[in-house]
Write a protein that holds these residues in place. Sequence first.
Motif, PDB file in Angstrom:
ATOM      1  N   PRO B 173       0.789  -1.243   0.000  1.00 16.29           N
ATOM      2  CA  PRO B 173       0.000   0.000   0.000  1.00 16.29           C
ATOM      3  C   PRO B 173       0.820   1.292   0.000  1.00 16.29           C
ATOM      4  N   THR B 174       2.041   1.257   0.540  1.00 14.16           N
ATOM      5  CA  THR B 174       2.818   2.507   0.607  1.00 14.16           C
ATOM      6  C   THR B 174       3.795   2.643  -0.553  1.00 14.16           C
ATOM      7  N   GLY B 175       3.814   1.651  -1.435  1.00 15.67           N
ATOM      8  CA  GLY B 175       4.791   1.680  -2.532  1.00 15.67           C
ATOM      9  C   GLY B 175       6.199   1.515  -1.989  1.00 15.67           C
ATOM     10  N   ALA B 176       6.361   0.614  -0.994  1.00 18.15           N
ATOM     11  CA  ALA B 176       7.644   0.460  -0.309  1.00 18.15           C
ATOM     12  C   ALA B 176       8.705  -0.133  -1.225  1.00 18.15           C
ATOM     13  N   VAL B 177       9.921   0.426  -1.138  1.00 21.87           N
ATOM     14  CA  VAL B 177      11.064  -0.121  -1.895  1.00 21.87           C
ATOM     15  C   VAL B 177      12.263  -0.280  -0.951  1.00 21.87           C
ATOM     16  N   PRO B 178      13.206  -1.152  -1.328  1.00 19.16           N
ATOM     17  CA  PRO B 178      14.409  -1.296  -0.500  1.00 19.16           C
ATOM     18  C   PRO B 178      15.413  -0.175  -0.761  1.00 19.16           C
ATOM     19  N   VAL B 179      16.432  -0.095   0.076  1.00 20.36           N
ATOM     20  CA  VAL B 179      17.483   0.923  -0.052  1.00 20.36           C
ATOM     21  C   VAL B 179      18.152   0.850  -1.425  1.00 20.36           C
ATOM     22  N   SER B 180      18.412  -0.389  -1.883  1.00 23.55           N
ATOM     23  CA  SER B 180      19.152  -0.546  -3.137  1.00 23.55           C
ATOM     24  C   SER B 180      18.384  -0.020  -4.349  1.00 23.55           C
TER      25      SER B 180
END
Lengths: 134, 364
Positions: B173-180
Amino acid sequence: MPSTDTGAEHGNALPILNEIRHALARLIESGETTVIDLGALPLGPQDEAELFAALGEGEVEATIHAGGPSSVRETAFHGVWLLTHRNEAGETLARFIEVAFVPELLMSQAEDVADSAAALAKKLKPAQNGRTLK
Amino acid sequence: MAFDEPTIAEILRRQGISRRGFLKFCATTASLMALPPSMVPAIAAALEKARRPSVIWLSFQECTGCTESLTRSHTPSIEGLILEQISLDYHHTLQAASGEAAEAAREAAMRENHGKYLLVVDGSIPMGNAGYSTIAGVSNLDMLKETAAGAAAVIAVGSCAAYGGLPAALPNPTGAVPVSAIIKDKPVMNVPGCPPIPVVITGVLAHFLTFAALPELDDHGRPKVFYGESIHDRCYRRPFYDQGKFAETFDDEGARKGWCLFKLGCKGPVTYNACATTKWNQGVSFPIQSGHGCIGCSEPGFWDMGPLYKPLSMPIAPVQMMVGAAAAGGAIAGAAMAMRNRAAKKSAQAAHQKVTVEDLEKAK
Ligand code: SF4
């Protein structure tokens, strides 16, 4: 939760015992010592008990007090030592099997010996000037 | 990290630690970093020169489980780590300062140690509405970019920072992505796990501290020393897997005898982590030793990998057959099994039911 495994024999101790056998042969032949990190090997609860039972108790036991107590114990097999390093709180940090005539950490280290020589000389200086040592 | 600062070896010496004590420290550090004992002299030589690095720790969309895990490391302890070995200049859960003073500490550390500090991140970054997660009114994305700009390297701690983790689970829902996904111009190391093993977190910090560089990484950006082998390859129950002896339920005879948990959904064959050897709680145990299969928490997309208790290959072929083949055919059959397991994992991911926010709202 520690373990629900009631201890079937997994047979993981055997390869380590064989590794120790080869290490002993190397020690006799060339004087080369071997250190095995027990934290890097797959051991179930029963495997560990089996390994320690097979190695047994030897003639020497020592405790090193440096950054927490470390126990150094020769197993029933001469030249096969079990080292357990603990921190000040007594928690185990690492365990090694060292195949050697004497484990490296039991020997006094050159730097420490030099420091001690200087410390002793300092202590004796006033005594040589006619004062008594406390 | 001023150069008049003492080296790690000097700090230990000032505390009255003998050379013997220092060598013990090097031996336990080698074990902690999962390096062979033969590396002790190299570690000792490196620590003679190493100075305490400045560390900035940022927490984004996370549950604080990774920090909880870190504080349970006993080698070195969190106190030892913070007071003696690193200079933890910003960590909003652990630091005493708050508000503007905390942000000022971060800015000061960034200025003074520009190009040299280590940035540690836990939690994923929302790319949707920035308001999902902010610190001191700054969006996670802006804070990450700004802080990474002057870092020597970035360590993504936990499955959220490494792969998106729980926040990125479908429908994300938040459009979460990793650091990379955001930082491309700096070395980024992933230390996944939900949470990672405490001593693996301190182990990678110790590696950076000792050698002033990141350890060797695999294709997923993970340090090979800790994630180089599968749980299955290092599992003490593996001899039972090879013999085809499986627990069928959590309380049957096989379970009591410590047989393999594959049929109860163990994800050990497709999971790369150090649990089977490093273990948890000062080496006391790990999930499989406590009678539960591995859930694969350190693998990319594990939340959408399918049910926890469904065996990896159940729908495709009876396990006994494959195990018989593995025992007879050795490595080749083993490799076939691994490939099949990877395929099963992919299909589980594809078949996993997707729930959208609209579906959830309709269900209300
Ligand atoms: S399937 Fe799981 S329990 Fe069985 S040997 Fe592999 S990792 Fe261990």
